[in-house]
Write an enzyme that holds these catalytic residues in place. Structure first.
Site, mmCIF file in Angstrom:
data_model
loop_
_atom_site.group_PDB
_atom_site.id
_atom_site.type_symbol
_atom_site.label_atom_id
_atom_site.label_comp_id
_atom_site.label_asym_id
_atom_site.label_seq_id
_atom_site.Cartn_x
_atom_site.Cartn_y
_atom_site.Cartn_z
ATOM 1 N N ARG A 101 0.848 -1.190 0.000
ATOM 2 C CA ARG A 101 0.000 0.000 0.000
ATOM 3 C C ARG A 101 0.883 1.239 0.000
ATOM 4 O O ARG A 101 1.421 1.625 1.027
ATOM 5 C CB ARG A 101 -0.911 -0.032 1.234
ATOM 6 C CG ARG A 101 -1.639 1.276 1.482
ATOM 7 C CD ARG A 101 -2.695 1.154 2.566
ATOM 8 N NE ARG A 101 -2.227 0.610 3.819
ATOM 9 C CZ ARG A 101 -1.529 1.283 4.741
ATOM 10 N NH1 ARG A 101 -1.161 2.518 4.504
ATOM 11 N NH2 ARG A 101 -1.175 0.709 5.862
ATOM 12 N N HIS A 105 -3.216 4.360 4.892
ATOM 13 C CA HIS A 105 -4.351 3.452 5.056
ATOM 14 C C HIS A 105 -5.644 4.157 4.683
ATOM 15 O O HIS A 105 -6.492 3.616 3.982
ATOM 16 C CB HIS A 105 -4.435 2.959 6.498
ATOM 17 C CG HIS A 105 -5.716 2.230 6.797
ATOM 18 N ND1 HIS A 105 -5.979 0.961 6.329
ATOM 19 C CD2 HIS A 105 -6.819 2.617 7.489
ATOM 20 C CE1 HIS A 105 -7.192 0.591 6.713
ATOM 21 N NE2 HIS A 105 -7.724 1.573 7.418
ATOM 22 N N TYR A 121 5.066 5.007 10.939
ATOM 23 C CA TYR A 121 5.358 3.583 11.119
ATOM 24 C C TYR A 121 6.140 2.930 9.982
ATOM 25 O O TYR A 121 6.424 1.735 10.025
ATOM 26 C CB TYR A 121 4.061 2.790 11.366
ATOM 27 C CG TYR A 121 2.992 2.948 10.298
ATOM 28 C CD1 TYR A 121 3.006 2.182 9.136
ATOM 29 C CD2 TYR A 121 1.952 3.860 10.467
ATOM 30 C CE1 TYR A 121 2.017 2.316 8.180
ATOM 31 C CE2 TYR A 121 0.946 4.007 9.506
ATOM 32 C CZ TYR A 121 0.990 3.231 8.370
ATOM 33 O OH TYR A 121 0.007 3.374 7.419
#
Length: 395
Positions: free
Chosen positions: A282, A286, A295
């Site tokens: 991805r 998100h 992260y």
């Protein structure tokens, strides 16, 4: 009564043998290299020029749509969005391998499958702006699409609920005797839900013609795969439930198309489920509520940008003599113009009457809902600036 023996296929041994991780080596199907070249000895699927270009153009369209709608959310024009940047091949190429009569049950990043089936820009916009032309009448969050004529089941917010539903729907398809399947999309994060295990076990035991399509993009929001499970991805779980399984390069259009085509054949001919694990990444956040810089590193993202499925397919198309850069740029520019025009038009369309909240659900609304509706109207009248789209329509 039939004599059942659950030990009939169990072999015996006279030594203590502990089965360890890695005993079953699950390979990943790859037909195109990261550079868009056909891998040695790989067999191209039977894909016509027309089909290939439709897949490619749909992927490019979705990327344009995603970029524009993320921008619209940042401007406060819509409340929420989920982009599929970097994962377009997984949804579009798999959808291309299906029949239009097959049912699609998706999660949040399968707008490519919907667009491939013919969902229009105006339909996308009506849903995201929750206006009166939205079939869901504004009751769903943005990107929760559904379209009965296109056999695309309406998306649910709770994670993983579509998985057991897909097994049940596919069982009904089998009972009908029709040569159709259900494809069920989800991410590897959803595979941590109990619905995943219930759905796969149900499909395996009842021999349901369903394709479970897992997009393993490495993260469940901010949780990396290594913190989600210790096993060999999601494919190993399919084997555990007795389901025919294949792992595929999720950024390889040809591999996804070939794998899904074969999975559909098996599901119909053998009346059984098939699990596909597509290994992808991805590139986007998100959602518009997420900040991936917290992260993961830019270096990690750049490594996967080099495996961009759109650029990869463009190189393959070019090798076939099917790609024209100038014509492609014209299509991309037109897509941008169409998306912007539809957005400007649909955001001005009136929203549904507030009475639809109760009157379009019940033949006669019960007293307690009428009472709540009155309280809601009074609240909106008291704070009209907080509800700019609704306040002027409250009577």
């Amino acid at each position: 009564m039939k004599d059942r023996n659950h030990l009939a296929e169990v072999k015996t041994t006279n030594k203590v043998e502990i089965i360890t991780k890695g005993v079953v080596d699950i390979p990943m199907l790859q037909i195109l290299s990261a550079e868009g070249e056909l891998i040695e000895k790989a067999v191209e699927p039977d894909l016509s020029k027309e089909e290939a270009l439709k897949i490619f153009n749909t992927m490019h369209y979705i990327r344009v749509l995603d970029e524009r709608m993320v921008g619209a959310q940042r401007q406060g024009r819509i409340s929420f969005y989920l982009a599929s940047t970097g994962e377009e091949a997984a949804s579009v190429a798999s959808a291309a391998a299906l029949s239009d009569d097959d049912m699609v049950m998706s999660q949040y990043r399968e707008q490519g499958a919907l667009a491939y089936r013919g969902y229009t820009t105006e339909q996308f916009m009506n849903q995201m702006f929750s206006n009166k032309d939205d079939p869901n009448k504004g009751r769903q969050m943005p990107i929760h699409y559904g379209d009965k004529p296109l056999n695309f089941m309406t998306i649910s917010s709770p994670l993983g609920t579509q998985i057991p539903q897909a097994s049940g729907y596919a069982y009904g398809q089998k009972m009908s005797g029709k040569d159709v399947v259900t494809i069920c999309y989800f991410g590897e994060g959803a595979a941590s839900e109990g619905d995943f295990h219930a759905g796969l076990n149900m499909a395996a035991v009842l021999n349901c013609p369903v394709i479970f399509f897992c997009r393993n993009n490495g993260y469940a929001i901010s949780t990396p795969a290594e913190e989600q499970f210790a096993g060999d991805g999601i494919a190993s779980r399919g084997l555990g439930y007795g389901i025919k399984t294949i792992r595929v390069d999720g950024n390889d259009v040809l591999a996804i198309y070939a794998a899904t085509k074969e999975a559909r054949r098996i599901a119909i001919e053998e009346k059984c489920p098939v699990l596909i694990e597509a290994m992808t990444y991805r590139l986007a956040a998100h959602s518009t509520s997420d900040d991936p810089t917290g992260y993961r590193s830019r270096e990690e993202e750049d490594k996967w940008r080099a495996k961009d499925p759109i650029a990869r397919m463009a190189k393959w198309l070019e090798s076939k003599g099917w790609f024209d850069e100038a014509e492609n740029q014209k299509r991309v520019d037109k897509a941008r113009q169409d998306v912007l025009a539809a957005m400007k038009s649909c955001e001005k369309t009136d929203v549904c009457a507030i009475e639809d909240i109760v009157e379009d659900v019940y033949d006669t609304a019960p007293w307690h809902l009428k009472e709540q509706l009155s309280e809601l109207k009074a609240h909106i009248k008291k704070y009209p600036k907080m509800y700019p789209k609704t306040a002027g329509r409250v009577k």
